[in-house]
Design a protein around this motif. Sequence first.
Motif, PDB file in Angstrom:
ATOM      1  N   LYS A   1      -6.739  -2.546 -10.267  1.00 30.59           N
ATOM      2  CA  LYS A   1      -5.535  -2.504 -11.089  1.00 30.59           C
ATOM      3  C   LYS A   1      -4.276  -2.264 -10.261  1.00 30.59           C
ATOM      4  CE  LYS A   1      -8.161  -0.579 -14.971  1.00 30.59           C
ATOM      5  NZ  LYS A   1      -8.018  -1.756 -15.860  1.00 30.59           N
ATOM      6  N   ALA A   2      -4.432  -1.560  -9.140  1.00 31.09           N
ATOM      7  CA  ALA A   2      -3.276  -1.221  -8.315  1.00 31.09           C
ATOM      8  C   ALA A   2      -2.754  -2.448  -7.573  1.00 31.09           C
ATOM      9  CB  ALA A   2      -3.652  -0.128  -7.320  1.00 31.09           C
ATOM     10  N   THR A   3      -1.473  -2.442  -7.290  1.00 29.07           N
ATOM     11  CA  THR A   3      -0.869  -3.538  -6.521  1.00 29.07           C
ATOM     12  C   THR A   3      -0.241  -3.055  -5.221  1.00 29.07           C
ATOM     13  OG1 THR A   3       1.196  -3.314  -7.771  1.00 29.07           O
ATOM     14  CG2 THR A   3      -0.423  -4.924  -8.573  1.00 29.07           C
ATOM     15  N   CYS A   4      -0.130  -1.725  -5.052  1.00 25.58           N
ATOM     16  CA  CYS A   4       0.377  -1.196  -3.796  1.00 25.58           C
ATOM     17  C   CYS A   4      -0.173   0.205  -3.590  1.00 25.58           C
ATOM     18  CB  CYS A   4       1.909  -1.191  -3.755  1.00 25.58           C
ATOM     19  SG  CYS A   4       2.700   0.048  -4.820  1.00 25.58           S
ATOM     20  N   THR A   5      -0.065   0.690  -2.361  1.00 24.95           N
ATOM     21  CA  THR A   5      -0.511   2.038  -2.034  1.00 24.95           C
ATOM     22  C   THR A   5       0.455   2.655  -1.031  1.00 24.95           C
ATOM     23  OG1 THR A   5      -2.295   3.385  -1.085  1.00 24.95           O
ATOM     24  CG2 THR A   5      -2.065   1.144  -0.236  1.00 24.95           C
ATOM     25  N   THR A   6       0.602   3.959  -1.089  1.00 25.67           N
ATOM     26  CA  THR A   6       1.456   4.648  -0.129  1.00 25.67           C
ATOM     27  C   THR A   6       0.685   5.027   1.131  1.00 25.67           C
ATOM     28  OG1 THR A   6       1.014   6.902  -0.961  1.00 25.67           O
ATOM     29  CG2 THR A   6       2.762   5.629  -2.059  1.00 25.67           C
ATOM     30  N   CYS A   7      -0.567   4.601   1.241  1.00 28.37           N
ATOM     31  CA  CYS A   7      -1.402   4.955   2.390  1.00 28.37           C
ATOM     32  C   CYS A   7      -1.436   3.837   3.436  1.00 28.37           C
ATOM     33  CB  CYS A   7      -2.825   5.270   1.937  1.00 28.37           C
ATOM     34  SG  CYS A   7      -2.915   6.766   0.912  1.00 28.37           S
ATOM     35  N   GLN A   8      -1.712   4.237   4.673  1.00 26.52           N
ATOM     36  CA  GLN A   8      -1.697   3.294   5.798  1.00 26.52           C
ATOM     37  C   GLN A   8      -2.692   2.157   5.626  1.00 26.52           C
ATOM     38  OE1 GLN A   8      -2.459   5.127   9.640  1.00 26.52           O
ATOM     39  NE2 GLN A   8      -3.419   3.261  10.406  1.00 26.52           N
ATOM     40  N   PHE A   9      -3.911   2.479   5.187  1.00 22.35           N
ATOM     41  CA  PHE A   9      -4.913   1.440   4.990  1.00 22.35           C
ATOM     42  C   PHE A   9      -4.687   0.811   3.622  1.00 22.35           C
ATOM     43  CE2 PHE A   9      -7.329   4.163   8.072  1.00 22.35           C
ATOM     44  CZ  PHE A   9      -7.249   3.266   9.124  1.00 22.35           C
ATOM     45  N   SER A  10      -4.303  -0.454   3.617  1.00 22.69           N
ATOM     46  CA  SER A  10      -3.850  -1.103   2.389  1.00 22.69           C
ATOM     47  C   SER A  10      -4.975  -1.418   1.415  1.00 22.69           C
ATOM     48  CB  SER A  10      -3.086  -2.385   2.731  1.00 22.69           C
ATOM     49  OG  SER A  10      -3.887  -3.258   3.505  1.00 22.69           O
ATOM     50  N   GLU A  11      -6.233  -1.158   1.792  1.00 22.17           N
ATOM     51  CA  GLU A  11      -7.353  -1.320   0.869  1.00 22.17           C
ATOM     52  C   GLU A  11      -7.699  -0.005   0.173  1.00 22.17           C
ATOM     53  OE1 GLU A  11     -10.407  -4.334   2.850  1.00 22.17           O
ATOM     54  OE2 GLU A  11      -9.304  -3.212   4.373  1.00 22.17           O
ATOM     55  N   ASP A  12      -6.958   1.037   0.479  1.00 25.93           N
ATOM     56  CA  ASP A  12      -7.205   2.337  -0.132  1.00 25.93           C
ATOM     57  C   ASP A  12      -6.196   2.590  -1.243  1.00 25.93           C
ATOM     58  OD1 ASP A  12      -7.925   4.883  -0.797  1.00 25.93           O
ATOM     59  OD2 ASP A  12      -7.024   5.824   0.968  1.00 25.93           O
TER      60      ASP A  12
END
Length: 347
Positions: free
Chosen positions: A84-95
């Motif tokens: 459901k997510a489209t972005c993350t604030t974490c370095q690894f973009s699959e997390d």
Amino acid sequence: MHWSSAAALALVAPASALLRFGCSQLVVERTDPLVNPGVAPSPHLHQIIGGVRHSDNRARIHTDTYQNAFNISMEAAAGDIAKKATCTTCQFSEDFSNYWTAVLFFKARNGSVHRVPQIPNAGFEGSNGGMTVYYMQDGLVNYQQTSKVTAFKTGFRMLIGEAMYRNRAQASKFRQITYTCLKTFGTRYPETMDFPKEPCNFGIMSNVRFPTCWDGKNLDSPDHMAHMSYPESGTFEGGGPCPASHPVRVPQLMYEVIWDTRQFNNKDLWPEDGSQPFLTGFGSHGDYMFGWLDDSLQRAMDSPCYVNCPTLKSQSISAMNQCSVPTVVDEPINGCKWNLVSCSCGA
């Protein structure tokens, strides 16, 4: 909630895997979808990092449980938040996991209470506050990282700590929550269960280490802790065995949070009686909702990853900072005096 598959529970082959990565803040507000789902505002303030569906629609981001990744409810029935997510604030973009911690306050001599800001860890300069996240097969003292671990599963969530604890005797139940007085920005020892009694040159680091043994069935439990356990004897760092009730060894999840206490280092601001001015330290806690995309975390744990991981996709700090969410609790959090539940500006 259960997850069961004899084949999937098979432990993976040993590999030297230790992930250490930075995450910028997603939002700082009184939201707690794990302990207080659907409550806005929640009883106390959190700083939250991780994944979300990027949108300009504030109401939908927080209330549309089935269409968004991060929201005030986060029911397990909502499904895979990574999808459901489209972005993350974490370095690894699959997390797209969500991680959050309690917020630290400073009580000045005049009785006013102020929120302590966070700053990024060494190596992640430029990120918007946040914290550093670790996934380890072994503790940091074992740089070989040779133990076998099974990654968390879709829908998994857990908690460590108790927000209402106010003294050391209570907090001793969670000896895995510690503090380090940063004499330099690279200071990492000693770790104590008490907050430092003197000003720290470069701030205070809080360390939150989650349990490492899973019962292999429940993705959650009523207290968000019973489905997890620390080793039966010894410690995770020493390779202690998991108890029979929680036989599945999972990665050691750890948070490092650096509180920028430098603006409060003037002893004239501290209580005259010498008491500890930093509040809710014994109530420190960490929350976790798993949201790695597909099998990306298990692949990393099975690979020779040490801090950086060639099997995972990374993004820039700029991209981490651009992932954000509007606040659902409409109250100021900076430059205000707090009573630990609400704040008033100009007081």
